[in-house]
Write a protein that holds these residues in place. Structure first.
Motif, short mmCIF file in Angstrom:
data_model
loop_
_atom_site.label_atom_id
_atom_site.label_comp_id
_atom_site.label_asym_id
_atom_site.label_seq_id
_atom_site.Cartn_x
_atom_site.Cartn_y
_atom_site.Cartn_z
N ASP A 330 -42.82 4.75 -4.09
CA ASP A 330 -42.95 5.69 -2.97
C ASP A 330 -43.95 5.19 -1.93
O ASP A 330 -45.00 4.62 -2.27
N VAL A 331 -43.60 5.44 -0.67
CA VAL A 331 -44.44 5.01 0.45
C VAL A 331 -44.59 6.18 1.43
O VAL A 331 -43.64 6.89 1.74
N ILE A 358 -57.39 13.08 2.16
CA ILE A 358 -58.25 14.26 2.06
C ILE A 358 -57.78 15.12 0.88
O ILE A 358 -58.59 15.64 0.10
N ALA A 359 -56.46 15.27 0.73
CA ALA A 359 -55.90 16.04 -0.38
C ALA A 359 -56.26 15.41 -1.72
O ALA A 359 -56.57 16.10 -2.69
N GLU A 360 -56.21 14.09 -1.77
CA GLU A 360 -56.57 13.40 -3.02
C GLU A 360 -58.02 13.68 -3.38
O GLU A 360 -58.37 13.84 -4.56
N LYS A 361 -58.88 13.74 -2.39
CA LYS A 361 -60.30 14.01 -2.64
C LYS A 361 -60.48 15.47 -3.09
O LYS A 361 -61.35 15.77 -3.92
N LEU A 362 -59.67 16.36 -2.54
CA LEU A 362 -59.75 17.79 -2.88
C LEU A 362 -59.22 18.04 -4.29
O LEU A 362 -59.75 18.87 -5.04
N GLY A 363 -58.16 17.34 -4.66
CA GLY A 363 -57.57 17.50 -5.98
C GLY A 363 -56.47 18.56 -6.00
O GLY A 363 -56.43 19.46 -5.16
N ARG A 364 -55.58 18.46 -6.97
CA ARG A 364 -54.42 19.34 -7.07
C ARG A 364 -54.82 20.81 -7.17
O ARG A 364 -54.31 21.67 -6.44
N GLU A 365 -55.69 21.10 -8.14
CA GLU A 365 -56.01 22.49 -8.43
C GLU A 365 -56.66 23.18 -7.25
O GLU A 365 -56.31 24.32 -6.90
N LEU A 401 -45.82 12.32 -5.94
CA LEU A 401 -45.46 12.23 -4.52
C LEU A 401 -45.52 13.61 -3.86
O LEU A 401 -45.98 13.74 -2.72
N THR A 402 -45.06 14.65 -4.58
CA THR A 402 -45.07 16.00 -4.01
C THR A 402 -46.49 16.44 -3.66
O THR A 402 -46.74 17.03 -2.60
#
Length: 657
Positions: A330-331, A358-365, A401-402
């Protein structure tokens, strides 16, 4: 022998008296039976013959906008019928009725010569026609009057107001869709009947008061502003037609109260002829059809990061020169190649990769938490019959990816209403409000009842975070940002653009060349009075973006709305609506352009003007415009040259005069 006749006479006398007493006894018993034993039954039977229960039909309540301008009213109509066997002079009847009913004489004569006991001549004609027919007092010609629902704005707010169904003649219909359906009970009132006494000819001799406790039909005052709604629909229509789009919607709200000022969709339909509209067009899809929002969603991702203290506006992220590898296959790509961008620049230039990091730093939860806190994945609770809660899967079900595509508004579905309310939370110092359309109900006796009032749902972010986001969104609308076309001279605007691919109906991949372009913003940025979202669905252009297609609609509607609300410019108003000097009035020249005239304090001639031109002029003169229809002005009240008033009614038509 003499005693025999006496005996017979005596016997006859006794027989007669016995018969008399027996008859008297029978009569007495019968009287006792009628007066005592069957008194209740006979009394009830008599009441059935002399007393009738007559239903009382009160007019349906009116729907008003916030300024008490009528949106849905009742109009008296007549249905005319003939009793052919009672007609005296058919030729004379034809001659008098034909011009009133607009029926040719041949057709009318044919109907009147019918052998049927009753023949309908015209159904639901206007009040003037009906009263003219009745004033003729023609024998054998009768009419039934009733109130029919009428919508002065025709197409105005059609998917929001809904309509009242038409039943048989003289039979009251019910609200079928929209607010007419939701508040049908309040608008209709409680059913009530009155007992009347009639004579043998069925004429009313006495009216007995009803002992029932009932509530008459109430009129409802909505939060909608008729002028703002009209401007919004015209701007949407222009954009949808210009870009040959499938459809468009616009929602404008007061961010601090949740009042909906405009809920506009295009295409729309004429409420007075609703049966001609397709079901798909009648749907209020701004509330019912979730869509993937695209880059507008990045604001809420950044909000979570700032609120959690994980990022600051000056933190810098590597945006991978426009290509970010996720896993083996995935890209994620940016529309432009960016290297190092600050959080401020990620929003300004709308970098997908920056939002993902930024989302990766925030995390899923935590990302999921802020998505839910901003109101996504649940209904807003607006007072409308149908509403979608969107599609937000639990974070434990997100694929790698989602998780990342959600950061730039793909892989999640929201409604336009959810988006504008989440935006309003930022404009309202971090507090999410419940939206509503109906303010209060007013009854004929003067009693008022509050239906909805400003209601806080929850605090989502701190006032400090909200202020920071406002500053970031103001840069999006700066000359270097993607939303620069939403700028309004004289006002500071905070906003965000969005451009999202449309997923395929089977859920596998995205439709090539199909986009949803949007812009959301609030203004004035530092003291917000108006929050708005514009969504244009499937524009057919080579390069479709929310900044190019939706932002100009926001600019047009917001500019006139602020002027109508009396919100003064924050900055130098250069380039904004020109202020007409007091004492000047205008009329149109041969080109339809307003010319000044020397007579002060008089009403100008608006005829031939477009909506925009008429609006500029009325607002500059301090008048409150009421627009009926769309297109160009063909009629006005008061007439040109009359004394200047605070309110002017302008009737529009698509055919220029």
């Amino acid at each position: 022998m003499r005693s025999e006749p006496k005996r017979r006479v005596k016997f006859r006398i006794i027989f007669i008296w016995t018969g008399f007493y027996l008859a008297l006894l029978v009569i007495s018993l019968r009287i006792y039976q009628l007066q005592v034993l069957e008194a209740n039954r006979l009394k009830a039977k008599a009441e059935q013959q002399y007393f009738k229960v007559q239903p009382i039909k009160y007019p349906r309540g009116t729907l008003y906008d916030r300024n008490l301008e009528e949106l849905a009213v009742n109009r008296r109509v007549y249905s005319v019928y003939a009793l052919p066997q009672q007609l005296e002079d058919i030729s004379a009847t034809v001659s008098q009725l034909s011009p009133i009913l607009n029926i040719d004489r041949y057709t009318l004569r044919k109907k009147l010569n019918s052998e049927k006991k009753i023949v309908w001549l015209a159904q639901r004609i206007n009040q003037e026609q009906g009263e003219r027919v009745m004033s003729l007092k023609l024998k054998g010609i009768e009419a039934i009057s009733e109130d029919l629902r009428f919508y002065p704005g025709a197409n105005l707010a059609s998917q929001t107001l809904g309509f009242m169904g038409i039943e048989g003649i003289g039979v009251e219909g019910e609200g079928k869709e929209g607010l007419e359906y939701l508040y049908d009970k309040e608008l209709r009132g409680q059913a009530v009947s009155m007992k009347v006494m009639k004579d043998g000819r069925k004429k009313v001799m006495m009216v007995m008061k009803s002992e029932e406790n009932y509530k008459q039909a109430g009129s409802i005052i909505l939060t909608l502003d008729r002028t703002v709604q009209h401007i919004a629909e015209e701007a949407l229509k222009e954009a949808v037609n210009k870009y040959n789009a499938r459809r468009g919607c616009l929602i404008a709200v007061e961010p601090r109260t949740g009042r909906v000022l405009a809920l506009a969709l295009y295409p729309n339909y004429d409420l007075n002829h609703y049966s001609k509209a397709e079901t798909e067009i009648r749907k209020n899809w701004a509330l019912t059809d979730p869509f993937e929002p695209g880059s507008t969603f990045k604001v809420f991702v950044v909000a979570g990061g700032i609120e959690e203290g994980l990022i600051t506006v000056n933190d810098r992220f590597d945006c991978e020169n426009g290509i970010y590898q996720v896993g083996d296959e995935d890209v994620i790509r940016d529309m432009r190649k960016f290297n190092i961008l600050s959080v401020r620049e990620i929003l300004t230039y709308s970098s997908n990769i920056g939002a993902v990091k930024i989302a990766e730093k925030l995390g899923r939860e935590k990302l999921y938490k802020y998505i839910m806190d901003f109101g996504f994945g649940e209904k807003t609770g607006i007072d409308f019959p149908t509403e979608s809660k969107g599609i937000v899967h639990h974070y434990k079900k997100w694929y790698p990816l989602t998780f990342r595509t959600i950061a730039f508004g793909q892989g999640i579905s929201v409604s336009a209403l959810q988006m504008v309310m989440a935006l309003s939370a930022i404009a309202n110092d971090g507090i999410l409000m419940k939206p509503y359309l109906a303010e209060r109900i007013v009854y004929p006796d003067g009693e008022e009842k509050v239906i909805n009032q400003p209601t806080m749902v929850r605090r989502v972010i701190s006032p400090e975070t909200a202020k920071t986001l406002t500053e970031l969104m103001m840069e999006v609308v700066s000359p270097k940002g993607t939303g620069y076309l939403a700028q309004i001279p004289g006002y500071k605007v905070a906003g965000k653009t969005g451009t999202a691919q449309k997923p395929k109906s089977n859920g596998k991949g995205y439709e090539p060349g199909k986009w949803v372009c949007s812009f959301m913003g609030f203004v004035p940025a530092e003291e917000p009075k108006l929050a708005m979202i514009v969504v244009i669905d499937e524009p057919k252009v080579d390069y479709a973006t929310g900044g190019m297609i939706a932002a100009p609609v926001f600019q047009t509607v917001a500019k006139y709305t602020l002027t109508a609300m009396g919100t003064l410019p924050e900055l130098s108003p250069a380039g904004s609506i020109a202020v007409i000097p007091k004492g000047k009035i205008f009329t149109r020249n041969s080109n339809g352009i307003a010319d000044s005239l020397p007579d002060a304090g008089k009403t100008p001639d608006f005829r031939g003007m477009s909506l925009k031109s008429a609006l500029k002029l009325t607002l500059s003169l301090g008048q409150k415009p009421v627009f009926e229809g769309s297109g160009w002005v063909i009629e006005q009240e008061p007439l040109p040259g009359s004394d200047l008033t605070g309110r002017v009614i302008l009737r529009m038509s698509r055919d220029r005069i």
